[in-house]
Motif scaffolding. Structure first.
Motif, PDB file in Angstrom:
ATOM      1  N   UNK A 165       0.805  -1.210   0.000  1.00 41.92           N
ATOM      2  CA  UNK A 165       0.000   0.000   0.000  1.00 41.92           C
ATOM      3  C   UNK A 165       0.835   1.255   0.000  1.00 41.92           C
ATOM      4  N   UNK A 166       0.153   2.384   0.200  1.00 42.37           N
ATOM      5  CA  UNK A 166       0.812   3.681   0.205  1.00 42.37           C
ATOM      6  C   UNK A 166       0.277   4.544   1.340  1.00 42.37           C
ATOM      7  N   UNK A 167       1.106   5.502   1.731  1.00 37.11           N
ATOM      8  CA  UNK A 167       0.714   6.530   2.689  1.00 37.11           C
ATOM      9  C   UNK A 167       0.755   7.844   1.915  1.00 37.11           C
ATOM     10  N   UNK A 168      -0.395   8.471   1.763  1.00 39.24           N
ATOM     11  CA  UNK A 168      -0.496   9.733   1.022  1.00 39.24           C
ATOM     12  C   UNK A 168      -0.714  10.862   2.007  1.00 39.24           C
ATOM     13  N   UNK A 169       0.054  11.914   1.856  1.00 37.17           N
ATOM     14  CA  UNK A 169      -0.119  13.098   2.685  1.00 37.17           C
ATOM     15  C   UNK A 169      -0.517  14.261   1.793  1.00 37.17           C
ATOM     16  N   UNK A 170      -1.632  14.854   2.133  1.00 36.85           N
ATOM     17  CA  UNK A 170      -2.234  15.928   1.349  1.00 36.85           C
ATOM     18  C   UNK A 170      -2.255  17.188   2.183  1.00 36.85           C
ATOM     19  N   UNK A 171      -1.708  18.246   1.626  1.00 42.10           N
ATOM     20  CA  UNK A 171      -1.671  19.539   2.303  1.00 42.10           C
ATOM     21  C   UNK A 171      -2.738  20.434   1.670  1.00 42.10           C
ATOM     22  N   UNK A 172      -3.855  20.719   2.367  1.00 44.65           N
ATOM     23  CA  UNK A 172      -4.932  21.505   1.763  1.00 44.65           C
ATOM     24  C   UNK A 172      -4.507  22.904   1.322  1.00 44.65           C
ATOM     25  N   UNK A 173      -3.526  23.482   1.983  1.00 44.34           N
ATOM     26  CA  UNK A 173      -3.158  24.858   1.667  1.00 44.34           C
ATOM     27  C   UNK A 173      -2.171  24.981   0.509  1.00 44.34           C
ATOM     28  N   UNK A 222      -4.082   6.331   4.249  1.00 42.85           N
ATOM     29  CA  UNK A 222      -3.313   5.100   4.128  1.00 42.85           C
ATOM     30  C   UNK A 222      -4.200   4.093   3.402  1.00 42.85           C
ATOM     31  N   UNK A 223      -3.730   3.607   2.268  1.00 42.96           N
ATOM     32  CA  UNK A 223      -4.463   2.590   1.524  1.00 42.96           C
ATOM     33  C   UNK A 223      -3.589   1.360   1.421  1.00 42.96           C
ATOM     34  N   UNK A 224      -4.188   0.191   1.662  1.00 42.18           N
ATOM     35  CA  UNK A 224      -3.428  -1.033   1.540  1.00 42.18           C
ATOM     36  C   UNK A 224      -4.356  -2.191   1.194  1.00 42.18           C
ATOM     37  N   UNK A 225      -3.740  -3.260   0.743  1.00 40.39           N
ATOM     38  CA  UNK A 225      -4.470  -4.463   0.391  1.00 40.39           C
ATOM     39  C   UNK A 225      -3.703  -5.665   0.910  1.00 40.39           C
ATOM     40  N   UNK A 226      -4.452  -6.648   1.406  1.00 41.85           N
ATOM     41  CA  UNK A 226      -3.808  -7.881   1.867  1.00 41.85           C
ATOM     42  C   UNK A 226      -3.982  -9.003   0.852  1.00 41.85           C
ATOM     43  N   UNK A 227      -4.402  -8.677  -0.339  1.00 42.09           N
ATOM     44  CA  UNK A 227      -4.641  -9.656  -1.384  1.00 42.09           C
ATOM     45  C   UNK A 227      -6.109 -10.007  -1.511  1.00 42.09           C
ATOM     46  N   UNK A 228      -6.830 -10.033  -0.392  1.00 44.38           N
ATOM     47  CA  UNK A 228      -8.252 -10.368  -0.403  1.00 44.38           C
ATOM     48  C   UNK A 228      -9.135  -9.121  -0.361  1.00 44.38           C
ATOM     49  N   UNK A 229      -8.766  -8.185   0.508  1.00 44.05           N
ATOM     50  CA  UNK A 229      -9.593  -6.999   0.710  1.00 44.05           C
ATOM     51  C   UNK A 229      -8.739  -5.743   0.642  1.00 44.05           C
ATOM     52  N   UNK A 230      -9.400  -4.644   0.300  1.00 47.39           N
ATOM     53  CA  UNK A 230      -8.755  -3.337   0.301  1.00 47.39           C
ATOM     54  C   UNK A 230      -9.142  -2.606   1.578  1.00 47.39           C
ATOM     55  N   UNK A 231      -8.207  -1.795   2.066  1.00 47.19           N
ATOM     56  CA  UNK A 231      -8.416  -1.042   3.296  1.00 47.19           C
ATOM     57  C   UNK A 231      -8.016   0.411   3.062  1.00 47.19           C
ATOM     58  N   UNK A 232      -8.665   1.305   3.801  1.00 46.78           N
ATOM     59  CA  UNK A 232      -8.322   2.722   3.723  1.00 46.78           C
ATOM     60  C   UNK A 232      -8.533   3.363   5.092  1.00 46.78           C
ATOM     61  N   UNK A 243       3.645  11.128  -1.445  1.00 52.99           N
ATOM     62  CA  UNK A 243       3.213   9.760  -1.198  1.00 52.99           C
ATOM     63  C   UNK A 243       4.446   8.916  -0.919  1.00 52.99           C
ATOM     64  N   UNK A 244       4.332   8.027   0.064  1.00 57.87           N
ATOM     65  CA  UNK A 244       5.427   7.105   0.356  1.00 57.87           C
ATOM     66  C   UNK A 244       4.857   5.693   0.405  1.00 57.87           C
ATOM     67  N   UNK A 245       5.680   4.687   0.070  1.00 57.77           N
ATOM     68  CA  UNK A 245       5.173   3.315   0.138  1.00 57.77           C
ATOM     69  C   UNK A 245       4.982   2.885   1.580  1.00 57.77           C
ATOM     70  N   UNK A 246       4.013   2.026   1.781  1.00 60.34           N
ATOM     71  CA  UNK A 246       3.728   1.501   3.109  1.00 60.34           C
ATOM     72  C   UNK A 246       4.778   0.446   3.439  1.00 60.34           C
ATOM     73  N   UNK A 247       5.564   0.705   4.466  1.00 62.35           N
ATOM     74  CA  UNK A 247       6.619  -0.216   4.896  1.00 62.35           C
ATOM     75  C   UNK A 247       6.556  -0.311   6.416  1.00 62.35           C
ATOM     76  N   UNK A 248       5.764  -1.249   6.898  1.00 62.01           N
ATOM     77  CA  UNK A 248       5.546  -1.399   8.337  1.00 62.01           C
ATOM     78  C   UNK A 248       6.658  -2.253   8.923  1.00 62.01           C
ATOM     79  N   UNK A 249       7.320  -1.706   9.948  1.00 65.68           N
ATOM     80  CA  UNK A 249       8.368  -2.421  10.666  1.00 65.68           C
ATOM     81  C   UNK A 249       7.987  -2.441  12.137  1.00 65.68           C
ATOM     82  N   UNK A 293       5.196   2.730  11.215  1.00 64.08           N
ATOM     83  CA  UNK A 293       5.632   3.396   9.983  1.00 64.08           C
ATOM     84  C   UNK A 293       5.957   4.837  10.357  1.00 64.08           C
ATOM     85  N   UNK A 294       7.134   5.304   9.962  1.00 63.22           N
ATOM     86  CA  UNK A 294       7.560   6.669  10.269  1.00 63.22           C
ATOM     87  C   UNK A 294       7.463   7.535   9.023  1.00 63.22           C
ATOM     88  N   UNK A 295       6.821   8.672   9.179  1.00 59.04           N
ATOM     89  CA  UNK A 295       6.824   9.687   8.126  1.00 59.04           C
ATOM     90  C   UNK A 295       7.887  10.693   8.544  1.00 59.04           C
TER      91      UNK A 295
END
Length: 148
Positions: free
Chosen positions: A90-98, A131-141, A105-111, A115-117
């Motif tokens: 998955x990915x971690x997307x950071x959006x700045x409204x201003x 944060x959007x990710x998939x485990x192969x069966x389902x999508x998560x957000x 966007x950074x790749x999801x790398x859980x240790x 996960x540190x931004x």
């Protein structure tokens, strides 16, 4: 020429209309007052909205929740133990409204469930984390607004 209250009202109305017309022309032609949509492909995003709702529902059904805290190194995301980090992508997307130039966007790398931004990518202010990710069966957000 005699000045009376009738002429004063007409002059006042004409002055007010001229001021409003000046403001409308200035606001619509000056690049400083750009009135663009918040996201570039708004309508295409709207068509995929139901899949986002389903993904958020899946994330809410997880045991535990995703938490974020401010650390000296940056923003630290802690994931629940029920997430198997080895099987997700998955990915971690950071959006700045201003300022859209600060979005990234950074790749999801859980240790160890975290996960540190990095701090050097973030500046003080409001951020929307998705944060959007998939485990192969389902999508998560997961979506959250933070103040860094």
């Amino acid at each position: 020429m005699k000045w009376n209250w009738g002429k004063g009202i007409v002059v006042g109305m004409i002055s007010f209309m001229a001021f409003i017309l000046y403001m409308v022309i200035t606001m619509s032609t000056d690049k400083k007052y750009s009135h663009d949509l918040v996201t570039e492909e708004y309508y295409a995003k709207e068509m995929k909205y139901q899949t986002e709702i389903d993904a958020e529902t899946n994330a809410n059904l997880l045991e535990g929740e995703i938490n974020g805290i401010l650390t000296p190194e940056g923003w630290l995301l802690t994931f629940p133990a029920s997430i198997d980090a080895s099987s997700i992508k998955g990915t971690v997307s950071l959006y700045r409204p201003s300022n859209e130039l600060l979005d990234f966007e950074i790749p999801l790398a859980i240790t160890d469930g975290k996960q540190l931004i990095p701090d050097h990518k973030l500046i003080a202010g409001r951020w929307n984390i998705t944060i959007t990710w998939s485990d192969g069966d389902q999508d998560y957000m997961y979506k959250k607004s933070i103040s860094y």
